[in-house]
Design a protein around this motif. Structure first.
Motif, PDB file in Angstrom:
ATOM      1  N   LYS A 190      18.278   7.967  -2.266  1.00 31.12           N
ATOM      2  CA  LYS A 190      18.325   7.784  -3.616  1.00 31.12           C
ATOM      3  C   LYS A 190      17.597   9.045  -4.443  1.00 31.12           C
ATOM      4  O   LYS A 190      17.063   9.931  -3.573  1.00 31.12           O
ATOM      5  CB  LYS A 190      17.364   6.527  -4.127  1.00 31.12           C
ATOM      6  N   LYS A 191      17.648   9.229  -5.537  1.00 31.68           N
ATOM      7  CA  LYS A 191      16.748  10.150  -6.423  1.00 31.68           C
ATOM      8  C   LYS A 191      15.710   9.716  -7.021  1.00 31.68           C
ATOM      9  O   LYS A 191      15.869   8.441  -7.406  1.00 31.68           O
ATOM     10  CB  LYS A 191      17.780  10.986  -7.041  1.00 31.68           C
ATOM     11  N   ASN A 192      14.414  10.479  -7.074  1.00 31.33           N
ATOM     12  CA  ASN A 192      13.327   9.750  -7.982  1.00 31.33           C
ATOM     13  C   ASN A 192      13.485  10.258  -9.377  1.00 31.33           C
ATOM     14  O   ASN A 192      14.542  11.059  -9.709  1.00 31.33           O
ATOM     15  CB  ASN A 192      12.260  10.165  -7.344  1.00 31.33           C
ATOM     16  N   GLU A 193      12.380  10.119 -10.143  1.00 27.36           N
ATOM     17  CA  GLU A 193      12.871  10.390 -11.717  1.00 27.36           C
ATOM     18  C   GLU A 193      12.674  11.815 -11.728  1.00 27.36           C
ATOM     19  O   GLU A 193      13.484  12.272 -12.777  1.00 27.36           O
ATOM     20  CB  GLU A 193      11.615   9.522 -12.501  1.00 27.36           C
ATOM     21  N   GLN A 194      12.099  12.491 -11.051  1.00 26.58           N
ATOM     22  CA  GLN A 194      12.204  13.983 -11.040  1.00 26.58           C
ATOM     23  C   GLN A 194      13.677  14.611 -10.454  1.00 26.58           C
ATOM     24  O   GLN A 194      13.534  15.821 -10.157  1.00 26.58           O
ATOM     25  CB  GLN A 194      10.991  14.493 -10.165  1.00 26.58           C
ATOM     26  N   GLY A 195      14.321  13.674  -9.830  1.00 28.33           N
ATOM     27  CA  GLY A 195      15.749  14.259  -9.353  1.00 28.33           C
ATOM     28  C   GLY A 195      15.429  14.655  -8.031  1.00 28.33           C
ATOM     29  O   GLY A 195      16.639  15.356  -7.446  1.00 28.33           O
ATOM     30  N   PHE A 199      14.219   8.442  -0.053  1.00 24.37           N
ATOM     31  CA  PHE A 199      14.540   6.991   0.567  1.00 24.37           C
ATOM     32  C   PHE A 199      13.949   5.862   0.177  1.00 24.37           C
ATOM     33  O   PHE A 199      12.917   5.959   0.056  1.00 24.37           O
ATOM     34  CB  PHE A 199      14.715   7.316   2.104  1.00 24.37           C
ATOM     35  N   GLU A 200      14.673   4.788  -0.180  1.00 29.67           N
ATOM     36  CA  GLU A 200      14.100   3.532  -0.189  1.00 29.67           C
ATOM     37  C   GLU A 200      13.957   3.150   1.206  1.00 29.67           C
ATOM     38  O   GLU A 200      15.049   3.213   2.083  1.00 29.67           O
ATOM     39  CB  GLU A 200      14.872   2.457  -0.852  1.00 29.67           C
ATOM     40  N   VAL A 201      13.014   2.806   1.860  1.00 27.86           N
ATOM     41  CA  VAL A 201      12.951   2.414   3.505  1.00 27.86           C
ATOM     42  C   VAL A 201      12.832   0.994   3.502  1.00 27.86           C
ATOM     43  O   VAL A 201      11.847   0.315   2.903  1.00 27.86           O
ATOM     44  CB  VAL A 201      11.659   3.153   4.021  1.00 27.86           C
ATOM     45  N   LYS A 218       8.689   0.444   1.470  1.00 21.86           N
ATOM     46  CA  LYS A 218       8.343   1.626   0.460  1.00 21.86           C
ATOM     47  C   LYS A 218       9.578   1.812  -0.587  1.00 21.86           C
ATOM     48  O   LYS A 218      10.570   2.427   0.126  1.00 21.86           O
ATOM     49  CB  LYS A 218       7.922   2.760   1.248  1.00 21.86           C
ATOM     50  N   PRO A 219       9.323   1.851  -1.491  1.00 20.51           N
ATOM     51  CA  PRO A 219      10.568   2.117  -2.596  1.00 20.51           C
ATOM     52  C   PRO A 219      11.157   3.503  -2.621  1.00 20.51           C
ATOM     53  O   PRO A 219      12.125   3.764  -2.723  1.00 20.51           O
ATOM     54  CB  PRO A 219      10.216   1.635  -4.098  1.00 20.51           C
ATOM     55  N   PHE A 220      10.013   4.628  -2.225  1.00 25.88           N
ATOM     56  CA  PHE A 220      10.464   5.980  -2.306  1.00 25.88           C
ATOM     57  C   PHE A 220       9.740   6.616  -1.312  1.00 25.88           C
ATOM     58  O   PHE A 220       8.490   6.837  -1.570  1.00 25.88           O
ATOM     59  CB  PHE A 220      10.535   6.710  -3.753  1.00 25.88           C
ATOM     60  N   PHE A 263       1.963  -5.308   7.371  1.00 23.74           N
ATOM     61  CA  PHE A 263       2.697  -4.291   8.279  1.00 23.74           C
ATOM     62  C   PHE A 263       2.720  -2.896   7.460  1.00 23.74           C
ATOM     63  O   PHE A 263       2.426  -1.861   7.919  1.00 23.74           O
ATOM     64  CB  PHE A 263       4.229  -4.741   8.385  1.00 23.74           C
ATOM     65  N   ALA A 264       2.851  -2.891   6.176  1.00 22.97           N
ATOM     66  CA  ALA A 264       3.236  -1.842   5.283  1.00 22.97           C
ATOM     67  C   ALA A 264       1.754  -0.931   5.254  1.00 22.97           C
ATOM     68  O   ALA A 264       1.875   0.247   5.277  1.00 22.97           O
ATOM     69  CB  ALA A 264       3.483  -2.083   3.826  1.00 22.97           C
ATOM     70  N   ALA A 265       0.808  -1.934   5.101  1.00 24.61           N
ATOM     71  CA  ALA A 265      -0.811  -1.096   5.116  1.00 24.61           C
ATOM     72  C   ALA A 265      -0.925  -0.389   6.329  1.00 24.61           C
ATOM     73  O   ALA A 265      -1.516   0.751   6.212  1.00 24.61           O
ATOM     74  CB  ALA A 265      -1.565  -2.199   4.740  1.00 24.61           C
ATOM     75  N   GLU A 266      -0.433  -1.002   7.531  1.00 23.36           N
ATOM     76  CA  GLU A 266      -0.679  -0.317   8.866  1.00 23.36           C
ATOM     77  C   GLU A 266      -0.048   0.861   8.800  1.00 23.36           C
ATOM     78  O   GLU A 266      -0.420   2.001   9.387  1.00 23.36           O
ATOM     79  CB  GLU A 266      -0.234  -1.241   9.847  1.00 23.36           C
ATOM     80  N   VAL A 267       1.318   1.168   8.274  1.00 18.20           N
ATOM     81  CA  VAL A 267       2.270   2.078   8.426  1.00 18.20           C
ATOM     82  C   VAL A 267       1.597   3.185   7.443  1.00 18.20           C
ATOM     83  O   VAL A 267       1.502   4.298   7.962  1.00 18.20           O
ATOM     84  CB  VAL A 267       3.726   1.700   8.178  1.00 18.20           C
TER      85      VAL A 267
END
Ligand code: HEM
Ligand code: SF4
Length: 551
Positions: A190-195, A199-201, A218-220, A263-267
């Motif tokens: 995907k693209k973020n707001e800055q273009g 990835f959304e993971v 993680k969304p981006f 899990f996300a915090a560990e990563v």
């Protein structure tokens, strides 16, 4: 198409030489089957019911015509004249002789095809959208990133002995054709707001005994950081994954047990240590990979050529065109899906002659390129619209102009008891019987999009959990029974199907499917409402009633 470099060629050739020696030692008895097991698994070689089974990777499902011809050669020379395309952009040969395997491998290596890490507890073939690079509206060609990940994960020392196998899939389109939500890691470009590209993971999806839909971790993640982020996930998995229990060893169980937040915090913690290190991708590396992908020199062509208008008068051509031909990002071109689901035949099989002929068709009409999709079908990615009637005729001549893409007879099925040593029940004959029941094209068309997925055991190779109708073979008192789920799907709206009731015997499965379809036709709000949407609206109860009222 992607051009391999010298490093890849050397690596693959060395692997072949090494495996040749291992096979020699196995054949002479120097190695026991047990000792040989680890070695063969690292090269995609299983021992099945009747013979060794050989699994070959087709990275992101992209094949050149000379590669497809070489697969045909392997099918003809070393196997029984056919190959089986699977749901993970691999091809399997079921009858290959061990003594001849190194030769088959060497023949494939010459055209850049290999089987490293197609089994074993490591990173498997990184898969992607079979329409990558040609699908209208995609963010960018996801294969560039799949290739980066392929290079990163091939023979990566830390990823060679993971707690269990590991699968990554990438999509760059709104409509997910790569089934990313049922993979250990799913990546949505995907693209973020800055273009900027990233990835959304998603993490923790998977089927098998304990199925889960992946969750967003993680969304981006910026493209430059994708390798370090994937590495961080794998490090956490490697550290905490349940090596003590094979049934709990997949990352989906770890994510489930820890909870996605923990899990996300560990990563995140792991990632912060490494994100600015050697794995940070500089633009030069990305551009280097990008430059190795070749795209056809497209012409400027009319949107609606005369040849297509003419052919539209032929109802047989139109029937095929309507469900096999899809929009291409370049005007005047189309993507053609080639169904490998002839009525009454095993889903996903192609004969050596068909593969050779398809390679010729691809050379003539698709810039020498063929794609393999997760539904066990093939695609010709760049067909001039004016050539569609000719392509149809050429496919018809080899029995592959089958107008059933996405219809009820476009079934995904694992090999089941016909080949697989783990099976509880047959899959292929069930698929064959269902296709015969729905052989009438008008009926199939009336029913519309309906995906039936069949697995011969709980391992779920046939993706039964995410079939609109899922069929799972189980054993009861030494007899084959089948559990039926409905309402599953594997796309961007992925959900697991719901069981409709007690398992039914082999002889009744096709009748049950017919009952379910009849119930749907009676219950749908309009002819436009898809089967899965009717199930979503009404739940399984009306279907359960219809199926079990007379059983
Ligand atoms: C006959 C040889 C095969 C054997 C022995 C085999 C073995 C297995 C096993 C043991 C699992 C469960 C893994 C787990 O949950 O940890 C599995 C899963 C799977 N296999 Fe196979 N398989 C075979 C053929 C195939 C074929 C032909 C396909 C495709 C049509 C396939 C695609 C898959 C997929 C998609 C999964 C689910 C992965 C997940 O859990 O997300 N396999 N296989
Ligand atoms: S689902 Fe079971 S029967 Fe089917 S191929 Fe996988 S392991 Fe074999």
């Amino acid at each position: 198409m992607y051009a391999y470099d010298e490093i890849d060629r050397t690596l693959v050739n060395e692997r072949v030489a090494e495996f040749r020696d291992q096979v020699k030692r196995r054949l002479s008895g120097e190695l026991s089957e047990d000792e040989f097991k680890m070695l063969r698994l690292q090269n995609g070689v299983y021992l099945q019911l009747h013979a060794y089974m050989y699994r070959i990777a087709i990275p992101y499902g992209t094949l050149a015509s000379n590669q497809l011809r070489r697969l045909a050669h392997v099918a003809r020379r070393y196997d029984r004249g056919y190959g089986h395309f699977t749901t993970r952009q691999n091809i399997q040969f079921n009858w290959i002789k061990l003594a001849e395997l190194p030769d088959a491998m060497a023949d494939l290596a010459e055209v850049g095809i290999q089987s490293m890490q197609t089994s074993g507890n490591n990173m498997r073939n990184v898969t992607s959208d079979q329409w990558a690079g040609v699908a209208p509206g995609e963010v960018e060609d996801p294969r560039i990133w799949a290739e980066l990940l392929r290079q990163f994960t091939t023979l990566h020392p830390e990823f060679s002995f993971l707690p269990r196998k590991f699968k990554i899939a990438i999509t760059a389109s709104d409509h997910d054709r790569a089934a990313i939500k049922i993979h250990d890691i799913g990546l949505r470009l995907k693209k973020n707001e800055q273009g900027e590209t990233g990835f959304e993971v998603l993490v923790g999806g998977g089927l098998g005994r304990t199925p889960f839909i992946a969750k967003t971790i993680k969304p981006f993640v910026h493209g430059h950081d994708i390798l370090s982020y994937v590495e961080a996930i794998l490090r956490v998995y490697n550290q905490y994954g349940r090596r003590d229990n094979i049934y709990k060893a997949r990352i989906k169980i770890l994510v489930h047990e820890l909870g996605i937040e923990k899990f996300a915090a560990e990563v995140e913690e792991e990632w912060q240590q490494i994100r600015d290190g050697v794995l940070k991708l500089d633009q030069g590396i990305i551009e280097d990979i990008r430059s190795r992908f070749f795209y056809p020199a497209y012409e400027t062509l009319p949107h609606m050529p005369e040849e297509l208008k003419q052919a539209a008068h032929d109802p047989k051509f139109e029937a095929w065109r309507k469900n096999s031909v899809f929009p291409h990002k370049v005007q005047g071109y189309a993507i053609v899906t080639v169904s490998l689901k002839p009525i009454g035949k095993p889903p996903g099989d192609a004969t050596a002659d068909q593969m050779d002929a398809l390679a010729d068709i691809a050379d003539k009409y698709s810039f020498g390129e063929i794609r393999v999709g997760h539904e066990q079908n093939l695609a010709l990615p760049h067909v001039r619209k004016r050539d569609l009637p000719a392509v149809w005729k050429a496919l018809e001549a080899i029995g592959l102009a089958i107008p059933n893409v996405n219809l009820v007879s476009d079934i995904i099925a694992c090999p089941g008891l016909d080949y697989c040593s783990l099976a509880n029940a047959r899959s292929i004959p069930i698929a064959q019987e269902i296709t015969r029941r729905f052989a009438n094209h008008d009926t199939a068309n009336l029913i519309g999009r309906l995906h039936i997925n069949i697995s011969g055991c709980i391992n779920a190779c046939g993706h039964h959990h995410v079939g609109h109708i899922g069929i799972l073979g189980v054993e009861k008192n030494n007899e084959e029974f089948y559990q039926i789920t409905i309402g599953g799907r594997a796309d961007e709206g992925a959900v697991l199907g719901t069981l409709i009731g007690p398992a039914v015997p082999y002889a009744e499965v096709a009748d049950v499917v017919e009952d379910i379809v009849e119930a749907y036709l009676a219950l749908r709000a309009s002819p436009e409402e898809l089967f899965v949407d009717t199930v979503k609206r009404l739940g399984v109860e009306p279907f359960r009633e219809r199926v079990y009222a007379t059983r």
